[in-house]
Each structure stands twice: as structure tokens, then as C-alpha cells.
Design a protein around this motif. Structure first.
Motif, PDB file in Angstrom:
ATOM      1  N   GLY A   1       0.787  -1.229   0.000  1.00 12.08           N
ATOM      2  CA  GLY A   1       0.000   0.000   0.000  1.00 12.08           C
ATOM      3  C   GLY A   1       0.816   1.274   0.000  1.00 12.08           C
ATOM      4  O   GLY A   1       0.264   2.378  -0.056  1.00 12.08           O
ATOM      5  N   PHE A   2       2.142   1.166   0.043  1.00 11.33           N
ATOM      6  CA  PHE A   2       2.993   2.345   0.011  1.00 11.33           C
ATOM      7  C   PHE A   2       3.080   2.872  -1.417  1.00 11.33           C
ATOM      8  O   PHE A   2       3.090   2.102  -2.378  1.00 11.33           O
ATOM      9  N   ILE A   3       3.157   4.193  -1.565  1.00 14.73           N
ATOM     10  CA  ILE A   3       3.159   4.813  -2.888  1.00 14.73           C
ATOM     11  C   ILE A   3       4.548   4.734  -3.513  1.00 14.73           C
ATOM     12  O   ILE A   3       5.563   5.002  -2.851  1.00 14.73           O
ATOM     13  N   TYR A   4       4.589   4.361  -4.769  1.00 15.86           N
ATOM     14  CA  TYR A   4       5.863   4.302  -5.503  1.00 15.86           C
ATOM     15  C   TYR A   4       6.498   5.690  -5.567  1.00 15.86           C
ATOM     16  O   TYR A   4       5.808   6.701  -5.708  1.00 15.86           O
ATOM     17  N   ASP A   5       7.824   5.728  -5.512  1.00 13.63           N
ATOM     18  CA  ASP A   5       8.548   7.001  -5.620  1.00 13.63           C
ATOM     19  C   ASP A   5       8.481   7.562  -7.039  1.00 13.63           C
ATOM     20  O   ASP A   5       8.357   8.772  -7.232  1.00 13.63           O
ATOM     21  N   GLU A   6       8.542   6.679  -8.018  1.00 17.92           N
ATOM     22  CA  GLU A   6       8.497   7.097  -9.418  1.00 17.92           C
ATOM     23  C   GLU A   6       7.399   6.327 -10.141  1.00 17.92           C
ATOM     24  O   GLU A   6       7.270   5.121  -9.974  1.00 17.92           O
ATOM     25  N   GLN A   7       6.637   7.048 -10.963  1.00 16.81           N
ATOM     26  CA  GLN A   7       5.558   6.407 -11.688  1.00 16.81           C
ATOM     27  C   GLN A   7       5.077   7.304 -12.821  1.00 16.81           C
ATOM     28  O   GLN A   7       5.517   8.444 -12.964  1.00 16.81           O
ATOM     29  N   ASP A   8       4.165   6.764 -13.609  1.00 15.74           N
ATOM     30  CA  ASP A   8       3.602   7.504 -14.728  1.00 15.74           C
ATOM     31  C   ASP A   8       2.891   8.764 -14.238  1.00 15.74           C
ATOM     32  O   ASP A   8       2.037   8.695 -13.342  1.00 15.74           O
ATOM     33  N   LYS A   9       3.257   9.905 -14.789  1.00 12.35           N
ATOM     34  CA  LYS A   9       2.748  11.188 -14.307  1.00 12.35           C
ATOM     35  C   LYS A   9       1.227  11.287 -14.412  1.00 12.35           C
ATOM     36  O   LYS A   9       0.556  11.709 -13.465  1.00 12.35           O
TER      37      LYS A   9
END
Length: 241
Positions: A45-53
Motif C-alpha cells: 500500500g505504500f506509494i511508488y517514488d516514481e511512476q507515470d505522471k
């Protein structure tokens, strides 16, 4: 003491609740929500540091709405569960936290003084250099105490923090009568976000809670806020529950 935020579960479920009351829900919409959440968060459930804008912007918009309305309609945020493991909080503070067991929906299991054995030297990090158990101080002073002693017409055997009547020295129900509240405990619990908001108010750094329990709650809060910036101290304080 160490506090581990294991997971934040139920984000997709909580977002989906926004579309139920006015019947704007469709299965297609819910599947899309789950797809967006899956792309933006890890298994815990933690948010990815990098992802599709573009996807992240949509995810952020969903969360903006969720936390705006969830603060008012508490049931929405009850779908969000926090899984937490605590290592080394002293027994007294653990008992204080356990008083919230109903708010945890009884989802707490902690190390037992009945099923496990503790030694005199075991005290939590917060108590170190603040107290010295009698047995430790006697050993430091070079004072030897007998393994057995006659007292009140009975024979007692040396145990942790004192003496136990002979024949009961291996009985855990008797042994734990000598355990101190400073001994370190481990436990795991789950709590939904709304109930955590109440516990936060009662036990954080602005409360009158035990200092080590305050440290535990502060550590947990910081980890939650690091993952979901929407969950601030002010946000949790504003929740009426």
C-alpha cells in the motif's frame, strides 16, 4: 524500541465508497480505481517514488477527494487499515496501549508474561540508564545472594527479580509475579484510520501519555505521513470520533 508500519490496506476500497451513496458507482469505474491504485502503490500500500505522471495525477485527485470527504463521513476511512509491529515497548506502556483493544477490534497480539520467560537484565530502551534492577545492582556490588533461602517456614528459590516458593520455580503463572513493568514487549496490531485518529489524540507527543508510548505513536505517525501526505496531525485531530 522500533516501530514498523507493515502495510496500509484498503485504499481502493475507500476510494470506491465515494461512488456508492448517490449510485454513481459502476463495476467498470471500480475496476478502473483498482487499476490506478495498483499502478501507483506497492503490495503493502505504500506509494511508488516514481511512476507515470498522468496516472499519478489521477491517483492524487482520487485521494484529494477521499480525504476531503472521509474526514466528514468517517465510515469511508474505516476501510483503510494499518498493520503495525512494535518491538521493545516496555510492559507498562504496552498495557496502556492495549487499553485501546476495542478500537483495534481486538486485533492485537503481544508477547506473553505467562508463556515466555524474561530475565532481570531485560528492560526497554527508554528505561536504560534510568533504573537498575536490584539483582543487577547486587551483582555489581559483588554481593552474592543465596540460590535458596528459608522464609516464613518455607523454602524459596532464586528467580528473576526475587524468590519463588520451591516447587513453583518453573510455574510461569508464579514467575511472572516478579516481572517488572520495564521489561520490553513485542506486539502486532491492526487499526483502521479513524480509530487511529482517536488513539493519536490520546497518546501522541501533545498528550499526557507515557513518554515511550508517545515515542511509539510519533514514530508510527511519521511513517504514515511519509507514505500519505494527506494524513497530517491536523487532519487526524480534526476527525471527530
Amino acid at each position: 524500541m522500533k516501530v514498523y508500519l507493515n502495510s496500509i490496506d484498503g485504499i481502493a476500497d475507500a476510494i470506491t465508497t465515494m461512488y456508492m451513496s448517490k449510485r454513481s458507482w459502476t463495476r467498470e469505474k471500480e475496476e478502473h480505481i483498482r487499476e490506478v491504485v495498483e499502478k501507483c502503490t506497492k503490495r503493502n500500500g505504500f506509494i511508488y517514488d516514481e511512476q507515470d505522471k498522468e496516472t499519478y495525477e489521477e491517483f492524487t485527485d482520487m485521494l484529494n477527494k477521499l480525504f476531503k470527504w472521509g474526514k466528514i463521513h468517517n465510515t469511508m476511512l474505516r476501510f483503510i487499515d494499518l498493520s503495525v509491529t512494535v518491538e521493545g515497548l516496555h510492559r507498562g506502556a504496552t498495557d496502556d496501549f492495549d487499553s485501546h483493544a476495542k478500537r483495534l477490534e481486538n486485533r492485537i497480539i503481544r508477547s506473553s508474561t505467562r508463556l515466555a520467560t524474561y530475565e532481570t537484565e531485560e528492560i526497554s530502551e527508554w528505561y536504560q540508564n534510568k533504573i537498575v534492577p536490584t539483582n543487577v545492582m547486587l551483582a555489581y556490588l559483588g554481593i552474592e545472594t543465596p540460590d535458596e533461602i528459608n522464609y516464613g517456614g518455607n523454602t524459596y528459590v532464586k528467580g528473576t527479580n526475587g524468590y519463588i516458593k520451591k516447587g513453583f520455580e518453573n510455574n510461569n503463572d508464579v514467575k511472572r509475579g516478579l516481572y517488572m513493568l520495564s521489561l520490553p514487549m513485542n506486539f502486532i496490531f491492526k487499526v483502521n484510520l479513524i480509530e487511529f485518529a482517536h488513539i493519536m489524540k490520546e497518546r501522541d507527543k501533545n498528550s499526557h501519555a507515557n513518554p515511550e508510548l508517545q515515542m511509539m505513536i510519533e514514530s508510527l505517525y511519521e511513517q504514515i505521513n511519509k507514505q500519505y501526505k494527506w494524513i497530517t496531525r491536523e487532519f487526524l485531530y480534526d476527525i471527530k470520533n
